[in-house]
Design a protein around this motif. Structure first.
Motif, PDB file in Angstrom:
ATOM      1  N   SER A   1      -4.091  -0.845  -3.366  1.00 57.13           N
ATOM      2  CA  SER A   1      -5.457  -0.512  -2.965  1.00 57.13           C
ATOM      3  C   SER A   1      -6.095   0.558  -3.838  1.00 57.13           C
ATOM      4  CB  SER A   1      -5.485  -0.099  -1.491  1.00 57.13           C
ATOM      5  OG  SER A   1      -5.218  -1.228  -0.673  1.00 57.13           O
TER       6      SER A   1
ATOM      7  N   ILE B   1     -12.145   1.753  -7.499  1.00 62.82           N
ATOM      8  CA  ILE B   1     -10.712   1.530  -7.500  1.00 62.82           C
ATOM      9  C   ILE B   1     -10.211   1.671  -8.930  1.00 62.82           C
ATOM     10  CG2 ILE B   1     -10.630   0.029  -5.483  1.00 62.82           C
ATOM     11  CD1 ILE B   1     -10.582  -2.354  -7.480  1.00 62.82           C
TER      12      ILE B   1
ATOM     13  N   THR C   1      -9.320  -5.152  -5.816  1.00 66.16           N
ATOM     14  CA  THR C   1      -8.112  -4.346  -5.699  1.00 66.16           C
ATOM     15  C   THR C   1      -7.378  -4.373  -7.027  1.00 66.16           C
ATOM     16  OG1 THR C   1      -6.641  -6.153  -5.035  1.00 66.16           O
ATOM     17  CG2 THR C   1      -7.821  -5.023  -3.278  1.00 66.16           C
TER      18      THR C   1
ATOM     19  N   PHE D   1      -8.981  -2.411   3.220  1.00 70.58           N
ATOM     20  CA  PHE D   1      -7.785  -3.130   3.648  1.00 70.58           C
ATOM     21  C   PHE D   1      -8.107  -4.618   3.829  1.00 70.58           C
ATOM     22  CE2 PHE D   1      -5.029  -5.023   6.837  1.00 70.58           C
ATOM     23  CZ  PHE D   1      -3.788  -4.726   6.298  1.00 70.58           C
TER      24      PHE D   1
ATOM     25  N   GLY E   1     -10.376   3.896  -3.446  1.00 66.41           N
ATOM     26  CA  GLY E   1      -9.455   2.957  -2.836  1.00 66.41           C
ATOM     27  C   GLY E   1     -10.168   1.681  -2.436  1.00 66.41           C
ATOM     28  N   ALA E   2      -9.378   0.693  -2.052  1.00 64.52           N
ATOM     29  CA  ALA E   2      -9.917  -0.607  -1.682  1.00 64.52           C
ATOM     30  C   ALA E   2      -9.952  -0.765  -0.167  1.00 64.52           C
ATOM     31  CB  ALA E   2      -9.069  -1.717  -2.295  1.00 64.52           C
TER      32      ALA E   2
ATOM     33  N   ASP F   1       0.799  -1.232   0.000  1.00 69.24           N
ATOM     34  CA  ASP F   1       0.000   0.000   0.000  1.00 69.24           C
ATOM     35  C   ASP F   1       0.829   1.278   0.000  1.00 69.24           C
ATOM     36  OD1 ASP F   1      -2.660  -0.934  -0.196  1.00 69.24           O
ATOM     37  OD2 ASP F   1      -2.659  -1.514   1.908  1.00 69.24           O
TER      38      ASP F   1
END
Length: 533
Positions: free
Chosen positions: A255, A319, A341, A281, A278-279, A207
């Motif tokens: 991400s 994403i 992702t 976590f 974003g992805a 990341d």
């Protein structure tokens, strides 16, 4: 087998067909088969586009020139490779000319130098320390990649970021297992400089790759990795400030958020950074392609003393979205997916709807949903602003090799998206640049002469845009500067003269070639290129 999520997406798209006509923007197919899937793209000052993929993927659908083959005993698939893995595309004619790249450019980085040369660094395997140059040429001439033999990177750079600096040199930031920076031309005796922030930003799924790097008008760098950002004095290798963490989870590769610095305007002393998408976590570690992406955006005034993030939400979780600065100062967010992702076969639910981000609107009114495309643009897609105001859309190969029989196949089509400002009914207010110097000097005045069909009402803006290196949802070196201008003065029948002031120095706009747009009531001209020095 087609996933239930994709079938649901198709159903939703079918229901939306009746609404598409009411959404702004139009699509067109430029090339049905480019021959290569495009992982990296860059627009040259000759209005051509460099297309670039990996070398160790086996046959593409484009052959090199007769008699030209890459000989590599270490290549896992082709020891003698006569297929092109890079090409030069002319959007005006649709012609694609193969280029010869020798070393692996998988997940490499790039940036234009002040003389218009495209610098290309790093990659995988035999390319990890490689430095390459592409010197663009007129469309009637021949130019190709040059792989430098006498110099190389001090450390291997895979998933790093390049940023041109005020003096025209380039800083190369980070990379996988590489918490350092280095420069081209080299500094510090040719070595790398440790940058501990990148190691501190790494988590169990990395990341911190392809960090978002923006040159601020104070001469320092805003560097964002994972969910953290710092103000970095690269000259003295010193972190001057740590910004607050950005809520919402990790934002960098894998991400897969995106970032842009908004147009510099006024006295050019302040800079605003936006980070979107974003992805969740853990999705990368678990290889969970159905984990929903988040749609939050953070916006921060990076040059303020006590800068804080202002949060807002996009209409879609996303994403791998690409953020493209438009000539008007708005931002187009395009490509990507709504779940999973970055990585090979790691995402699902393509996000076909572009978004227009309007920075001057209040929170809650900044996002406008635009006319959707029909081609999923997943992992390894790109988006670039063209001089005519369209957005070039290319790539998408979510597979390790070329794979055409898949839910999301390797994509060889190249498209263009035209924002609403290019609608036919706005043609009569679209300006045309008649006169513009070939070169402009920092802090100097110059005139631009334009013509329009209708009389000018208000101020015609003159904005300059860089040509970035687009890859992996981030455009390295992307920049838009709104120049100080006078009111348009009638120059002749139907034409107007505008007095402009060039940027004050390389901190506001590093030296090099820029697209110059005249913008009349939100409608940009076709750009002309100028060299800033």
């Amino acid at each position: 087998m087609t996933s239930p999520n994709f079938l649901l997406l198709l159903l939703v798209q079918t229901l939306m067909i009746g609404l598409r006509a009411d959404l702004p923007g139009t699509w067109e197919l430029l090339v049905a088969n480019a021959g290569i899937a495009t992982m990296h793209t860059a627009v040259t000052r000759f209005n051509t586009v460099v297309l670039l993929d990996r070398t160790n993927i086996g046959p593409t659908r484009k052959m090199l020139r007769p008699g030209h083959c890459r000989i590599d005993p270490q290549d896992p698939l082709l020891k003698r490779d006569c297929y092109a893995h890079s090409a030069l595309f002319d959007p005006a004619t649709g012609l694609i000319r193969p280029l010869m790249i020798l070393t692996d450019t998988w997940c490499s980085s790039g940036q234009f130098l002040p003389d218009g040369t495209l610098l290309q660094t790093g990659g995988d395997r035999d390319g990890v320390k490689k430095i390459r140059k592409f010197i663009p040429c007129e469309k009637t001439s021949f130019c190709d990649w040059e792989e430098l033999e006498e110099v190389e990177l001090a450390q291997g750079r895979w998933y790093s970021t390049n940023q041109i600096l005020p003096d025209g040199s380039v800083i190369i930031v980070g990379g996988r297992a590489t918490a350092s920076v280095e420069f081209f031309p080299s500094r510090h005796g040719g070595g790398a400089v440790n940058f501990p922030f990148l190691a501190e930003a790494e988590d169990t799924q990395m990341d911190n790759l392809y960090p978002y790097v923006h040159l601020l008008p104070n001469g320092h760098l805003f560097v964002f990795a994972n969910n953290r950002a710092v103000l970095y004095d690269y000259t003295n290798n010193k972190v001057l400030k740590q910004y607050p963490k950005l809520d919402g989870g990790p934002r960098n590769y894998p991400s897969a958020g995106s970032s842009a610095m908004l147009a510099l305007r006024g006295d050019h002393s302040s800079a605003t950074i936006v980070v979107c998408g974003g992805a969740q976590f853990g999705a990368f570690i678990e290889r969970n392609t159905d984990t929903p992406a988040h749609g939050s955006c953070g916006r921060i005034e990076a040059t303020e003393l006590n800068a804080v993030w202002e949060m807002e939400d996009m209409p879609f979780g996303r994403i791998m979205g690409d953020m493209v600065l438009l000539p008007t100062g708005d931002v187009l967010i395009i490509n990507g997916a709504e779940a999973g992702t970055q990585g090979f076969e790691m995402a699902s639910q393509p996000c076909l709807y572009p978004l227009l981000y309007r920075p001057d609107e209040p929170v809650g009114l900044r996002f406008m949903t635009l006319n959707p495309g029909s081609v999923p643009r997943m992992y390894h897609s790109t988006a670039n602003l063209l001089p005519d105001g369209r957005i070039l859309i290319a790539g998408s190969n979510p597979h390790y090799f070329y794979k055409f029989e898949a839910e999301f196949p390797t994509e060889l089509r190249i498209e263009a998206f035209s924002p609403e400002y290019l609608l036919a009914e706005k043609a009569n207010i679209r300006p045309t640049i008649l006169e513009l110097p070939e070169k402009i000097n920092y802090g100097g005045g110059f005139d631009v002469v334009v013509t329009t069909e209708l009389p000018v009402v208000g101020i015609i803006e003159v904005n300059i845009a860089s040509a970035p290196f687009a890859t992996h949802s981030f455009s390295q070196g992307q920049r838009l500067v709104k120049l100080a201008v006078s009111s348009a003065v009638p120059d002749a029948v139907g034409s107007y003269r505008i007095s402009c002031m060039a940027p004050p120095d390389g901190r506001v706009a590093p030296p090099g070639y820029y697209m110059v747009f005249a913008v009349n009531t939100g409608v940009p001209s076709v750009a002309k290129w100028v060299k800033l020095l």
